[in-house]
Write a protein that holds these residues in place. Sequence first.
Motif, short mmCIF file in Angstrom:
data_model
loop_
_atom_site.label_atom_id
_atom_site.label_comp_id
_atom_site.label_asym_id
_atom_site.label_seq_id
_atom_site.Cartn_x
_atom_site.Cartn_y
_atom_site.Cartn_z
N MET A 1 0.83 -1.20 0.00
CA MET A 1 0.00 0.00 0.00
C MET A 1 0.87 1.26 0.00
SD MET A 1 -3.23 0.84 2.37
CE MET A 1 -2.88 2.09 3.57
N LEU A 2 1.89 1.29 0.86
CA LEU A 2 2.78 2.44 0.91
C LEU A 2 3.55 2.59 -0.41
CD1 LEU A 2 3.92 4.79 2.53
CD2 LEU A 2 5.60 3.22 3.47
N THR A 3 3.95 1.48 -0.99
CA THR A 3 4.66 1.52 -2.27
C THR A 3 3.77 2.12 -3.34
OG1 THR A 3 6.04 -0.37 -1.70
CG2 THR A 3 5.78 0.11 -4.04
N GLY A 4 2.51 1.73 -3.37
CA GLY A 4 1.57 2.28 -4.34
C GLY A 4 1.42 3.79 -4.21
N ALA A 5 1.36 4.27 -2.97
CA ALA A 5 1.26 5.71 -2.73
C ALA A 5 2.53 6.42 -3.18
CB ALA A 5 0.99 5.97 -1.25
N MET A 6 3.67 5.82 -2.91
CA MET A 6 4.94 6.44 -3.31
C MET A 6 5.07 6.49 -4.83
SD MET A 6 7.42 4.76 -0.43
CE MET A 6 8.87 5.78 -0.76
N LEU A 7 4.67 5.42 -5.51
CA LEU A 7 4.72 5.42 -6.97
C LEU A 7 3.74 6.44 -7.55
CD1 LEU A 7 5.08 1.59 -7.61
CD2 LEU A 7 6.83 3.36 -7.95
N THR B 1 11.64 10.53 -2.86
CA THR B 1 10.65 9.46 -2.93
C THR B 1 11.27 8.24 -3.61
OG1 THR B 1 8.83 11.05 -3.00
CG2 THR B 1 8.34 8.81 -3.75
N ALA B 2 12.01 8.47 -4.68
CA ALA B 2 12.69 7.36 -5.37
C ALA B 2 13.68 6.69 -4.43
CB ALA B 2 13.39 7.88 -6.63
N ARG B 3 14.41 7.48 -3.67
CA ARG B 3 15.39 6.93 -2.73
C ARG B 3 14.71 6.06 -1.67
NH1 ARG B 3 17.35 10.95 1.55
NH2 ARG B 3 15.27 10.40 2.24
N ASP B 4 13.55 6.50 -1.19
CA ASP B 4 12.87 5.81 -0.10
C ASP B 4 11.99 4.65 -0.56
OD1 ASP B 4 14.10 7.55 1.64
OD2 ASP B 4 12.37 8.89 1.79
N LEU B 5 11.82 4.50 -1.86
CA LEU B 5 11.04 3.40 -2.39
C LEU B 5 11.72 2.08 -2.04
CD1 LEU B 5 8.48 3.20 -4.21
CD2 LEU B 5 10.04 2.97 -6.15
N PRO B 6 10.98 1.08 -1.59
CA PRO B 6 11.61 -0.19 -1.26
C PRO B 6 12.42 -0.76 -2.43
CG PRO B 6 9.32 -0.17 -0.53
CD PRO B 6 9.53 1.07 -1.36
N ALA B 7 13.57 -1.32 -2.13
CA ALA B 7 14.45 -1.88 -3.16
C ALA B 7 13.71 -2.92 -3.99
CB ALA B 7 15.69 -2.49 -2.51
N GLN B 8 12.87 -3.69 -3.38
CA GLN B 8 12.10 -4.71 -4.09
C GLN B 8 11.24 -4.08 -5.18
OE1 GLN B 8 9.85 -7.33 -1.49
NE2 GLN B 8 8.19 -7.39 -2.94
N ALA B 9 10.66 -2.94 -4.90
CA ALA B 9 9.83 -2.25 -5.90
C ALA B 9 10.72 -1.71 -7.02
CB ALA B 9 9.04 -1.12 -5.25
N ARG B 10 11.85 -1.10 -6.67
CA ARG B 10 12.76 -0.58 -7.70
C ARG B 10 13.24 -1.70 -8.62
NH1 ARG B 10 14.91 2.32 -3.28
NH2 ARG B 10 16.72 0.95 -3.28
N GLU B 11 13.48 -2.86 -8.07
CA GLU B 11 13.94 -4.00 -8.88
C GLU B 11 12.89 -4.43 -9.89
OE1 GLU B 11 14.97 -6.92 -5.94
OE2 GLU B 11 16.72 -5.75 -5.26
#
Length: 120
Positions: free
Chosen positions: A1-7, A49-59
């Motif tokens: 959910m947090l990842t979705g908001a960050m994206l 925001t990009a920096r704080d995005l979980p690594a799993q999402a960035r991958e």
Amino acid sequence: MLTGAMLGLLQQTGMDILVLTEELDEQEFFASRLTRQETLRLLGVMAYTARDLPAQAREQLPEIDWPAWAALPDALMRPNEHPLKIWVAARELAPRTVQLLIDYRRVHPQLFSLTPSPCA
């Protein structure tokens, strides 16, 4: 959910940058104090925001230039020393990121979800 908001924040902030800078050339951009300042602020929001995005999402979003976003805060701290980096971020990096996020939303809709995942 947090990842979705960050994206979602990344995408919306990038769109805001597009709207602010779409009609300007480089000289006009740097001459416009208000537009430049707001664009710098928005680029900072995107970079952090990009920096704080979980690594799993960035991958899962490998085409986005995460290293460029990670390097941007240094330029934002001294924008007069890095005008080309700022201009490229506003006119190329942000728009490319927005387009990739739109594309990725189709491929990985679960990453962009704002509802909690059901517990297994």
